[in-house]
Design a protein around this motif. Structure first.
Motif, PDB file in Angstrom:
ATOM      1  N   ARG A 261       0.824  -1.217   0.000  1.00 43.14           N
ATOM      2  CA  ARG A 261       0.000   0.000   0.000  1.00 43.14           C
ATOM      3  C   ARG A 261       0.853   1.260   0.000  1.00 43.14           C
ATOM      4  N   TYR A 373      -1.995   4.329  15.457  1.00 44.44           N
ATOM      5  CA  TYR A 373      -3.402   4.237  15.113  1.00 44.44           C
ATOM      6  C   TYR A 373      -3.728   2.770  15.205  1.00 44.44           C
ATOM      7  N   ASN A 375      -6.016   0.420  13.929  1.00 41.20           N
ATOM      8  CA  ASN A 375      -7.026  -0.224  13.107  1.00 41.20           C
ATOM      9  C   ASN A 375      -6.718  -1.709  13.236  1.00 41.20           C
ATOM     10  N   ALA A 378      -8.438  -6.786  11.099  1.00 36.09           N
ATOM     11  CA  ALA A 378      -9.359  -7.911  11.153  1.00 36.09           C
ATOM     12  C   ALA A 378      -8.872  -8.966  10.171  1.00 36.09           C
ATOM     13  N   TRP A 381     -10.123  -8.582   6.795  1.00 36.55           N
ATOM     14  CA  TRP A 381      -9.446  -7.584   5.981  1.00 36.55           C
ATOM     15  C   TRP A 381      -8.291  -8.235   5.217  1.00 36.55           C
TER      16      TRP A 381
HETATM   17  C1  LIG Z   1      -9.444  -0.287   8.927  1.00 35.17           C
HETATM   18  O1  LIG Z   1     -10.054  -1.563   8.973  1.00 35.17           O
HETATM   19  C2  LIG Z   1     -11.218  -1.695   8.197  1.00 35.17           C
HETATM   20  C3  LIG Z   1     -11.733  -3.108   8.326  1.00 35.17           C
HETATM   21  O2  LIG Z   1     -11.481  -3.617   9.581  1.00 35.17           O
HETATM   22  C4  LIG Z   1     -10.908  -1.402   6.730  1.00 35.17           C
HETATM   23  O3  LIG Z   1     -12.088  -1.456   5.963  1.00 35.17           O
HETATM   24  C5  LIG Z   1     -10.284  -0.025   6.607  1.00 35.17           C
HETATM   25  O4  LIG Z   1      -9.906   0.200   5.256  1.00 35.17           O
HETATM   26  C6  LIG Z   1      -9.076   0.086   7.504  1.00 35.17           C
HETATM   27  N1  LIG Z   1      -8.558   1.415   7.423  1.00 35.17           N
HETATM   28  C7  LIG Z   1      -7.267   1.649   7.157  1.00 35.17           C
HETATM   29  C8  LIG Z   1      -6.861   3.065   7.148  1.00 35.17           C
HETATM   30  O5  LIG Z   1      -6.467   0.771   6.967  1.00 35.17           O
END
Ligand SMILES: *[C@@H]1O[C@H](CO)[C@@H](O)[C@H](O)[C@H]1NC(C)=O
Ligand SMILES: *[C@@H]1O[C@H](CO)[C@@H](O)[C@H](O)[C@H]1NC(C)=O
Ligand SMILES: *[C@@H]1O[C@H](CO)[C@@H](O)[C@H](O)[C@H]1NC(C)=O
Ligand SMILES: *[C@@H]1O[C@H](CO)[C@@H](O)[C@H](O)[C@H]1NC(C)=O
Length: 419
Positions: A261, A373, A375, A378, A381
């Motif tokens: 990414r 951060y 996030n 999951a 994901w």
């Molecule tokens: C954070 O996680 C969610 C799913 O858990 C995903 O859709 C989202 O893109 C993520 N955001 C980033 C900034 O990675």
């Protein structure tokens, strides 16, 4: 007849011996003289002299001062008051100055961490180190370069070990694992970089991003050769024995997604030219791949995640040059079976681990690591990212990164291997 031949042979042997002797002698004179440096032996602290060689050859003046500095840092370990006075001042205004990449990756020094001390757990550390030691010692678990000794690691592969002689800390940086922030911290701690007024940076945020990642801002092990010549491995080993060594790791597949990414979904000219162009050329059916990232992005040309994986699995890739550090296996960057890390942090618990590490280094009152951060990745994901990757590729990819999974206690992501 035979006697004169014998004589000739003798003359030749003596000459060869003399030449060798001169070479060795000159080599020693040229690089070192073997006097014990007076101030060195005087300042040798008791705890260092135990079990350590009591003489270190002096190479040149800057090496001598470095040795002294090195010893000083043992004496002053833990007495770091006075550095980073600016921590308490208003400094945490990063948004304006941070790069797009840092925002995307969520590096944000602007919020205060609220940490529950009860969460910090030394037992977790002991368990991580135990897992690592057990697999390093387990002869039925193997990966390339596992069995080589520290002495056999080529110098160029020691370029990720950053040394801070002032506090006695060694950090092995792993790209895509909060390494920008730890590098900032190492620059401030070791005072290895001066600002434009010639004063060492005291505020991690003021260090320009390009300087953070410029290797000349850091003292790394691979630079020891220039300073200490053939004693460099010896000096490394002394420091490895005495200093606190830490590393931060991350789930290997998530690290790959993160690398993809930040290096291919954002405009990055260097990565586009060095990696996206070969990937697109090899694995897409395009005949003319754009030569600049601007051109490519405006026409919507980017490598797909699946082409990136294909690139990693292609044997040609590694034949041409070693993996780039952003996707090179952690075990190849940091040599965890050769270096006995004192602290293994994980990105998944960055806030707690960073706080615990800074406490153990006695730096917690002076330095606060910016909160990550969270996030929480999951597994669904991860599944989404891998949904277009054929199962056989996933399995090969796991093999390629298996050592990182196993050594650092990341379970095999079974959800990716269901048929
Ligand atoms: C954070 O996680 C969610 C799913 O858990 C995903 O859709 C989202 O893109 C993520 N955001 C980033 C900034 O990675
Ligand atoms: C050693 O490694 C093998 C292969 O990964 C594993 O099956 C075995 O359980 C390990 N043995 C120990 C004692 O951990
Ligand atoms: C890295 O820093 C050195 C010394 O400050 C400088 O000469 C060099 O140009 C820098 N390299 C990059 C790529 O910015
Ligand atoms: C690329 O082109 C070849 C033949 O021109 C074709 O067989 C192949 O399926 C194409 N691959 C992709 C990914 O489109």
């Amino acid at each position: 007849m035979t006697r004169s031949r014998l004589f000739c042979l003798l003359v030749v042997l003596v000459s060869v011996f003399m030449i060798l002797f001169i070479i060795v002698y000159w080599d020693n004179v040229g690089t070192a003289n073997f006097n014990i440096h007076a101030s060195f032996s005087k300042s040798l602290p008791a705890r260092l002299s135990e079990g350590q060689p009591t003489f270190v050859p002096t190479l040149e003046n800057d090496v001598v001062s470095d040795v002294d500095e090195f010893l000083d840092s043992f004496l002053s370990l833990g007495t770091t008051k006075g550095f980073l006075q600016s921590t308490k001042t208003e400094k945490l205004q990063l948004r304006g100055s941070s790069s797009l990449e840092e925002i995307v990756r969520g590096y944000d020094w602007s919020t205060k961490t609220k940490l529950d001390d009860g969460v910090l757990d030394q037992e977790v550390q002991e368990e991580r180190k135990l897992i690592l030691r057990n697999f390093c010692a387990n002869s039925s678990f193997n990966f390339p370069t596992k069995e080589r000794s520290f002495d056999d690691i080529p110098n160029r592969e020691l370029d990720h070990l950053i040394v801070d002689d002032r506090h006695g800390i060694i950090y092995c940086y792993v790209p895509k694992v909060a390494c920008t922030n730890w590098k900032r911290a190492m620059i401030v701690l070791s005072e290895s970089l001066l600002d434009k007024n010639g004063i060492p940076y005291q505020d991690p945020l003021q260090i320009p991003r390009e300087d953070v990642h410029n290797s000349s801002s850091h003292l790394t092990f691979n630079k020891f050769w220039r300073r200490y010549g053939k004693f460099s491995k010896h000096m490394m080993k002394i420091k490895l024995k005495k200093y606190t060594k830490f590393i931060f790791v991350r789930d290997p597949f998530v690290r790959l997604i993160s690398a993809f990414r930040s290096k291919f979904e954002l405009e990055n000219e260097d990565f586009y030219r060095s990696f996206a162009v070969p990937i697109l050329t090899r694995y897409s059916n395009r005949t003319n791949v754009p030569t600049s990232v601007g051109e490519a992005f405006s026409s919507g040309t980017k490598p797909s995640f699946s082409q990136f994986i294909q690139y990693l699995l292609d044997e040609k890739t590694e034949e041409q040059r070693p993996f780039n550090e952003h996707w090179r296996q952690i075990n190849r960057l940091c040599h965890p079976c050769q270096i006995n890390y004192d602290f293994i942090g994980k990105l998944e618990s960055l806030d707690e681990d960073a706080a615990l590490l800074l406490r153990q280094l006695n730096l917690d009152s002076l330095f606060q690591f910016p909160p990550s951060y969270r996030n929480k990745t999951a597994s669904s994901w991860e599944e989404d990212w891998f949904s277009k990757i054929p199962l056989s590729w996933r399995q090969k990819l796991y093999k390629l990164y298996e050592a990182d999974f196993v050594l650092f206690g990341y379970p095999k992501p079974h959800n990716l291997f269901r048929v």
